[in-house]
Design a protein around this motif. Structure first.
Motif, short mmCIF file in Angstrom:
data_model
loop_
_atom_site.label_atom_id
_atom_site.label_comp_id
_atom_site.label_asym_id
_atom_site.label_seq_id
_atom_site.Cartn_x
_atom_site.Cartn_y
_atom_site.Cartn_z
N TYR A 1 29.82 35.52 41.96
CA TYR A 1 29.11 34.88 43.07
C TYR A 1 28.48 35.96 43.96
O TYR A 1 29.12 36.97 44.29
N LYS A 2 27.26 35.72 44.34
CA LYS A 2 26.64 36.59 45.33
C LYS A 2 27.14 36.17 46.71
O LYS A 2 27.13 34.98 47.05
N ILE B 1 21.55 37.63 39.16
CA ILE B 1 22.47 36.66 39.80
C ILE B 1 21.69 35.73 40.72
O ILE B 1 21.93 34.53 40.76
N GLU B 2 20.73 36.29 41.45
CA GLU B 2 19.90 35.48 42.34
C GLU B 2 19.08 34.47 41.55
O GLU B 2 18.85 33.35 42.00
N GLU C 1 31.44 38.63 44.55
CA GLU C 1 32.85 38.41 44.33
C GLU C 1 33.01 37.68 43.00
O GLU C 1 32.09 36.99 42.55
N ILE C 2 34.19 37.84 42.38
CA ILE C 2 34.46 37.19 41.10
C ILE C 2 35.54 36.14 41.29
O ILE C 2 36.64 36.45 41.78
N ARG C 3 35.22 34.88 40.94
CA ARG C 3 36.19 33.79 41.00
C ARG C 3 35.97 32.86 39.82
O ARG C 3 34.83 32.59 39.44
N ASP C 4 37.06 32.38 39.25
CA ASP C 4 36.99 31.39 38.17
C ASP C 4 36.09 31.84 37.03
O ASP C 4 35.31 31.05 36.48
N LEU D 1 26.56 33.50 38.76
CA LEU D 1 26.44 33.88 37.36
C LEU D 1 27.52 33.16 36.57
O LEU D 1 28.70 33.25 36.92
N PRO D 2 27.16 32.40 35.51
CA PRO D 2 28.15 31.58 34.80
C PRO D 2 29.10 32.35 33.89
O PRO D 2 29.68 31.77 32.99
N PHE D 3 29.25 33.63 34.11
CA PHE D 3 30.23 34.44 33.37
C PHE D 3 30.53 35.68 34.20
O PHE D 3 29.80 36.00 35.15
#
Length: 281
Positions: free
Chosen positions: A277-278, A227-228, A270-273, A234-236
């Motif tokens: 996201y880190k 992710i970093e 966290e997970i959004r959309d 991360l795009p998924f």
């Protein structure tokens, strides 16, 4: 019968200027004898003595005996060093004056000078001794290990269908099944493994993953690191296809979901959309 590629006890039946001739019995004919060169003869040897020798072919393709100890015999496996790579294959050091040929068609991956590779010794269609990296049928199934044991294994072949073929201790037959083979492997690589199954025929299934409760921390750190590399986004998410997850992380989808869940619980992501996201602190 004098057998090529094996150690045998033979009788000294004749002495000549350049060595001695050996045979299974004193009455053996000329075609049933094999030469032991003079520099190989133990001091004090005389006709009628019995010597243990290894039988192979010299550079002129003639049967010859040696008292030197080869690193392997027909049907056995050993890790040998590549001395030279030529247009017909690679030549390996196996402890004798004449180097051992590893033909190209017997290589599971191309080898280079100085490399060590696991091979077996066999007699080819021309009655010559050759090496092969296709060692599956030469490995022992008389394993001393049980489920849960930690072992070391050398990767010798990779199959998309079956998984990663491994020689435990360079002698026992083992496989990392395709469903478990989630990392990136290369022939010759030595892995720290755990025995996950010992089959009735003695072959082992092994894994390079720890027990789930230990592995999850390692997987989570690996996911966070990727992710970093994506600049923190991360795009998924964890609903991505298994192929995408394996390509980016070297993990199965279930292992990835467990790692993501672990990171969510620790508040590191966290997970959004439909993205991961880190979290920044």
């Amino acid at each position: 019968m004098i057998e090529i590629g094996k150690k045998q006890k033979l009788i000294v039946v004749k002495t000549v200027d350049f060595g001695v001739y050996l045979a299974e019995n004193k009455n053996a004919g000329q075609e049933e004898r094999v030469l032991l060169p003079g520099k190989q003869i133990p001091e004090g040897t005389k006709e009628g003595d019995t010597l243990e020798v290894f039988i192979y072919k010299d550079s002129r393709d003639r049967l010859i005996a040696t008292t030197k100890e080869p690193l392997l015999q027909v049907g056995q496996t050993a890790v040998l060093k590549v001395l030279q790579v030529t247009r017909i294959g690679a030549f390996l050091d196996w402890g004798l004056e004449k180097d051992l040929l590893l033909p190209y068609h017997e290589q599971t991956s191309r080898v280079r000078e100085g490399q060590e590779c696991l091979v077996a010794l066999y007699v080819d269609k021309s009655s010559r001794l050759c090496a092969t990296m296709k060692v599956y049928h030469y490995l022992s199934t008389r394993t001393p290990y049980v489920v849960g044991d930690s072992v070391k294994g050398r990767v010798y072949e990779i199959s998309d269908r079956f998984g990663v073929f491994v020689a435990v201790d360079d002698k026992y037959s083992a496989l990392i099944p395709a469903r478990e083979a989630n990392g990136k492997y290369r022939p010759g690589e030595i892995l720290d493994l755990r025995v996950s199954e010992v089959k009735e025929d003695g072959k082992m299934n092994v894994t390079d993953r720890q027990k789930a409760y230990l592995q999850i921390n390692e997987d989570a750190e690996s996911v966070l690191s990727v992710i970093e590399e994506f600049a923190g986004v991360l795009p998924f998410d964890d609903k991505a296809s298994p192929d995408v997850i394996k390509r980016e992380f070297g993990l199965s989808k279930n292992a990835f979901k467990r790692a993501v869940g672990h990171l969510l619980k620790e508040g590191k992501i966290e997970i959004r959309d439909r993205r991961i996201y880190k979290k920044e602190y």
